[in-house]
Enzyme design. Structure first.
Site, PDB file in Angstrom:
ATOM      1  N   SER A 126       0.138 -51.088  89.226  1.00 25.11           N
ATOM      2  CA  SER A 126       1.218 -51.570  89.132  1.00 25.11           C
ATOM      3  C   SER A 126       0.348 -52.274  88.078  1.00 25.11           C
ATOM      4  O   SER A 126       0.904 -52.630  86.509  1.00 25.11           O
ATOM      5  CB  SER A 126       2.032 -52.103  90.084  1.00 25.11           C
ATOM      6  N   THR A 178       4.581 -52.993  98.314  1.00 21.06           N
ATOM      7  CA  THR A 178       3.972 -52.278  98.338  1.00 21.06           C
ATOM      8  C   THR A 178       4.390 -52.027  99.929  1.00 21.06           C
ATOM      9  O   THR A 178       4.791 -53.657 100.636  1.00 21.06           O
ATOM     10  CB  THR A 178       2.746 -51.639  97.728  1.00 21.06           C
ATOM     11  N   LYS A 216       7.433 -52.986 102.722  1.00 21.15           N
ATOM     12  CA  LYS A 216       9.141 -52.943 102.012  1.00 21.15           C
ATOM     13  C   LYS A 216      10.077 -52.904 102.432  1.00 21.15           C
ATOM     14  O   LYS A 216      11.396 -53.075 102.285  1.00 21.15           O
ATOM     15  CB  LYS A 216       9.126 -51.809 101.560  1.00 21.15           C
ATOM     16  N   ASN A 238      10.979 -51.906  96.372  1.00 21.19           N
ATOM     17  CA  ASN A 238       9.550 -51.963  96.514  1.00 21.19           C
ATOM     18  C   ASN A 238       9.667 -52.643  94.604  1.00 21.19           C
ATOM     19  O   ASN A 238       9.137 -52.872  93.695  1.00 21.19           O
ATOM     20  CB  ASN A 238       9.080 -50.394  95.441  1.00 21.19           C
ATOM     21  N   ASP A 243      11.365 -46.109  93.655  1.00 24.26           N
ATOM     22  CA  ASP A 243       9.577 -44.810  93.995  1.00 24.26           C
ATOM     23  C   ASP A 243      10.347 -43.212  93.944  1.00 24.26           C
ATOM     24  O   ASP A 243       9.933 -42.673  92.888  1.00 24.26           O
ATOM     25  CB  ASP A 243       9.774 -45.008  95.766  1.00 24.26           C
ATOM     26  N   GLY A 274       8.699 -40.538 105.738  1.00 20.56           N
ATOM     27  CA  GLY A 274       7.974 -42.626 105.889  1.00 20.56           C
ATOM     28  C   GLY A 274       9.499 -43.026 104.182  1.00 20.56           C
ATOM     29  O   GLY A 274      10.207 -42.265 104.050  1.00 20.56           O
TER      30      GLY A 274
END
Ligand code: NAD
Length: 283
Positions: A32, A78, A82, A103, A119, A145
């Site tokens: 990022s 991240t 989270k 996020n 995401d 997950g």
């Protein structure tokens, strides 16, 4: 900690610079800062993003600091923070509430924290870029997950007809399947992946294949792996290496592939929007 020289790097910071961090542990792998800083520079926004590698034991202190951090519009979040940040937020988007994870967190002027999770949108945007029509699509999501749940939710929200889920932790598969069935009653949800034939998307949403891990998320000799064939889009969430063993296997079969970096890139505009930045004019 990286002491790499970045060719052409010019630190641009004034007393009024908006300070934006990505908080995680570790953070060496995060993409990022490059993505955001390039866009800030391209459209002349006085803001900078940097990574903050924060130990889980210090995350409460980080949240307290964020609430009082006057020149921070929020932060990107991240692994592994989270869920902790979601619990700390004062308000969550419906999808973040359902997934129990964020996020991206916006800090309001009064210090309140508003969380969202993008995401899944990033994955869906990237898949559309490969020409996949998500409405009515059928997909396999390998790994249930945080990333897998976000992807499954975004595909369902975009109108997917069928999702096949797998995770060695059967409890996670069942939990995600239950959430999806509750929110999307007409979606077909299977809690196993027996084959991939004819699917629009087969995504590895597990960390399998990261760094030097040569494994595939589905054993090569399994009937599911054997059934993989074009034109199924073979996708991965893992960003390092760019071409994971799963993507290499898909490419060897002639399938189109989608990398983890494409998923990351597909959500930059959404994350920026949540934080109050307009990236729509980025060239
Ligand atoms: P997580 O720990 O929440 O979930 C990972 C899941 O994978 C677990 O449920 C685990 O049981 C499962 N798993 C492990 N081996 C498996 C296998 N062989 N088959 C199926 N499932 C298996 O982690 P997460 O937050 O979901 O992150 C997973 C990966 O996604 C990480 O590598 C992370 O860096 C990446 N990620 C990428 C992006 C992106 O934008 N590219 C965004 C989020 C996460």
């Amino acid at each position: 900690m990286s002491k790499n020289l970045l060719p052409g790097w010019q630190p641009l910071s004034t007393g009024a610079t908006a300070a934006l961090c990505i908080v995680g542990h570790p953070t060496v792998q995060v993409q990022s800062p490059r993505a955001f800083n390039a866009r800030f520079a391209a459209i002349g926004i006085d803001a900078v993003m940097f990574s903050m590698d924060i130990l889980p034991a210090a995350i409460d202190a980080f949240v307290a600091m964020l609430r009082g951090w006057e020149n921070a519009p929020g932060c990107i979040v991240t692994v592994p923070h989270k869920q902790a940040l979601a619990a700390a937020c004062d308000e969550l988007s419906a999808r973040a509430r359902m997934l129990g994870a964020v996020n991206v967190v916006r800090r309001e002027a009064d210090g309140r924290l508003i969380g969202d999770i993008t995401d899944g949108l990033g994955f869906a945007n990237a898949a559309r870029g490969h020409g996949v029509v998500l409405e009515g699509c059928r997909a396999a999501v390998i790994g249930c997950g945080g990333a897998g749940s976000a992807i499954a939710h975004a595909l369902a929200e975009a109108g997917a007809a069928e999702l096949r889920l797998a995770d060695p932790d059967g409890g996670r598969t069942a939990k995600l399947a239950g959430l999806l069935r509750e929110s999307f009653p007409i979606l077909t949800v299977l809690e196993e992946i027996e084959d991939l034939a004819g699917l629009d998307i087969a995504v590895n949403a597990s960390p399998v294949g990261m760094n030097d891990d040569a494994r595939l998320p589905l054993a090569a000799e399994s009937s599911a792996a054997q059934s993989l064939a074009p034109p199924t889009l073979v996708a991965d969430v893992v960003t390092r290496p760019e071409i994971t063993p799963w993507l290499a296997a898909g490419r060897a079969l002639g399938c189109p592939i989608q990398t983890g970096a494409e998923m990351t890139g597909g959500q930059v505009k959404e994350m920026a929007g949540h934080l109050g930045f307009d990236f729509s004019k980025v060239p």
